[in-house]
Write an enzyme that holds these catalytic residues in place. Sequence first.
Site, PDB file in Angstrom:
ATOM      1  N   LEU A 100      26.002  -9.374   0.904  1.00 36.83           N
ATOM      2  CA  LEU A 100      25.788  -9.603  -0.417  1.00 36.83           C
ATOM      3  C   LEU A 100      27.020  -9.605  -1.257  1.00 36.83           C
ATOM      4  O   LEU A 100      27.717  -8.592  -0.854  1.00 36.83           O
ATOM      5  CB  LEU A 100      24.621  -8.945  -0.969  1.00 36.83           C
ATOM      6  CG  LEU A 100      23.072  -9.195  -0.542  1.00 36.83           C
ATOM      7  CD1 LEU A 100      22.080  -8.170  -1.052  1.00 36.83           C
ATOM      8  CD2 LEU A 100      22.696 -10.708  -0.584  1.00 36.83           C
ATOM      9  N   ASP A 101      27.281 -10.323  -2.163  1.00 31.73           N
ATOM     10  CA  ASP A 101      28.240 -10.269  -3.003  1.00 31.73           C
ATOM     11  C   ASP A 101      28.373  -8.759  -3.828  1.00 31.73           C
ATOM     12  O   ASP A 101      27.320  -8.310  -3.927  1.00 31.73           O
ATOM     13  CB  ASP A 101      28.431 -11.342  -4.204  1.00 31.73           C
ATOM     14  CG  ASP A 101      28.790 -12.574  -3.565  1.00 31.73           C
ATOM     15  OD1 ASP A 101      29.272 -12.581  -2.587  1.00 31.73           O
ATOM     16  OD2 ASP A 101      28.424 -13.557  -4.245  1.00 31.73           O
ATOM     17  N   TYR A 102      29.634  -8.257  -4.232  1.00 30.87           N
ATOM     18  CA  TYR A 102      29.741  -7.107  -4.828  1.00 30.87           C
ATOM     19  C   TYR A 102      28.788  -6.943  -6.042  1.00 30.87           C
ATOM     20  O   TYR A 102      27.997  -6.088  -6.505  1.00 30.87           O
ATOM     21  CB  TYR A 102      31.021  -7.227  -5.479  1.00 30.87           C
ATOM     22  CG  TYR A 102      31.657  -5.728  -6.313  1.00 30.87           C
ATOM     23  CD1 TYR A 102      31.702  -4.658  -5.565  1.00 30.87           C
ATOM     24  CD2 TYR A 102      31.804  -6.009  -7.464  1.00 30.87           C
ATOM     25  CE1 TYR A 102      32.181  -3.609  -6.242  1.00 30.87           C
ATOM     26  CE2 TYR A 102      32.288  -4.848  -8.089  1.00 30.87           C
ATOM     27  CZ  TYR A 102      32.286  -3.551  -7.318  1.00 30.87           C
ATOM     28  OH  TYR A 102      32.771  -2.401  -8.077  1.00 30.87           O
ATOM     29  N   HIS A 187      28.926 -16.505  -0.471  1.00 29.32           N
ATOM     30  CA  HIS A 187      28.970 -17.061  -1.790  1.00 29.32           C
ATOM     31  C   HIS A 187      27.998 -18.492  -1.715  1.00 29.32           C
ATOM     32  O   HIS A 187      28.287 -19.279  -2.724  1.00 29.32           O
ATOM     33  CB  HIS A 187      30.062 -17.378  -2.599  1.00 29.32           C
ATOM     34  CG  HIS A 187      31.185 -16.289  -2.290  1.00 29.32           C
ATOM     35  ND1 HIS A 187      31.037 -14.851  -2.754  1.00 29.32           N
ATOM     36  CD2 HIS A 187      32.399 -16.220  -1.864  1.00 29.32           C
ATOM     37  CE1 HIS A 187      32.019 -14.365  -2.590  1.00 29.32           C
ATOM     38  NE2 HIS A 187      32.940 -14.903  -1.641  1.00 29.32           N
ATOM     39  N   LYS A 190      25.921 -19.267  -5.372  1.00 30.60           N
ATOM     40  CA  LYS A 190      26.792 -19.477  -6.351  1.00 30.60           C
ATOM     41  C   LYS A 190      27.754 -20.770  -6.205  1.00 30.60           C
ATOM     42  O   LYS A 190      27.491 -21.634  -7.147  1.00 30.60           O
ATOM     43  CB  LYS A 190      27.714 -18.404  -6.544  1.00 30.60           C
ATOM     44  CG  LYS A 190      27.202 -17.047  -6.860  1.00 30.60           C
ATOM     45  CD  LYS A 190      28.242 -15.837  -6.913  1.00 30.60           C
ATOM     46  CE  LYS A 190      27.532 -14.580  -7.191  1.00 30.60           C
ATOM     47  NZ  LYS A 190      28.481 -13.497  -6.921  1.00 30.60           N
TER      48      LYS A 190
END
Length: 244
Positions: A100-102, A187, A190
């Site tokens: 999972l992204d930051y 990502h 997004k």
Amino acid sequence: MERLQKAIAEAGVTSRRKAEQFILAGKVKVNGKVIQELGYKVDEKDRIEVEGVPITKEKKVYFLLNKPREMISSVSDEKHRKTVVDLIPCKERIYPVGRLDYDTTGVLLLTNDGEFANILMHPSKEVEKVYIAKIKGILKGEAIKELKQGVLVDGQKVKAERVKVRKIDPKKNTSMVEISIHEGKNHQVKKMFESVGYEVLKLKRERISFFDLTGLKSGEYRPLTPKEIAKVFALKKKEKKHEK
Ligand code: URA
């Protein structure tokens, strides 16, 4: 039977790549004999030693974490920032199942069982990943259609299985959208929204298959139950039946 370097890595001694280096350097013995062949097959009965130290198989462990924002989902970080692994005190060498992204929150599974991770991550298993995205703008029907038909992400066509607008805020000009996908590209959500002209402001993974955030506040985790683990391995069996 499994490959020697895999058995060493799974015992938690070192990474698979380093295990290969140890084997090639003649530092690994199987049943008292030096083995320098990378594909050498071993099973539970074989006694493996790395630099003279016998290895013991690491217990398999499985966790579900509600990942907080501003945390990296990898095992280590070159800038020495905290990672999701630091949130779960255990002696086994666990790693996140996918990333999972930051700034993305929500469902993250962690384990030291490569087979378990592979079942959940491999696109052929079609495991559902459900995200809630807060996006800038009011999502139009045309964009929903495009997301479902497939859009290009890093040169590959990916599609949403489901897209549902949960809420719109006309004053703030934002929409809360539920989107469900099978793949787990970097990502991906997004980029999918970006490709249809919308910016994701916030992202949360609400569910992977039957794993959701029930009872877990941000930053909290719990071990998986034996029943849940068995259910994941049952996904693999189903796949095998299809192949016959
Ligand atoms: N898709 C994204 O864009 N980010 C994530 O963290 C997960 C899926």
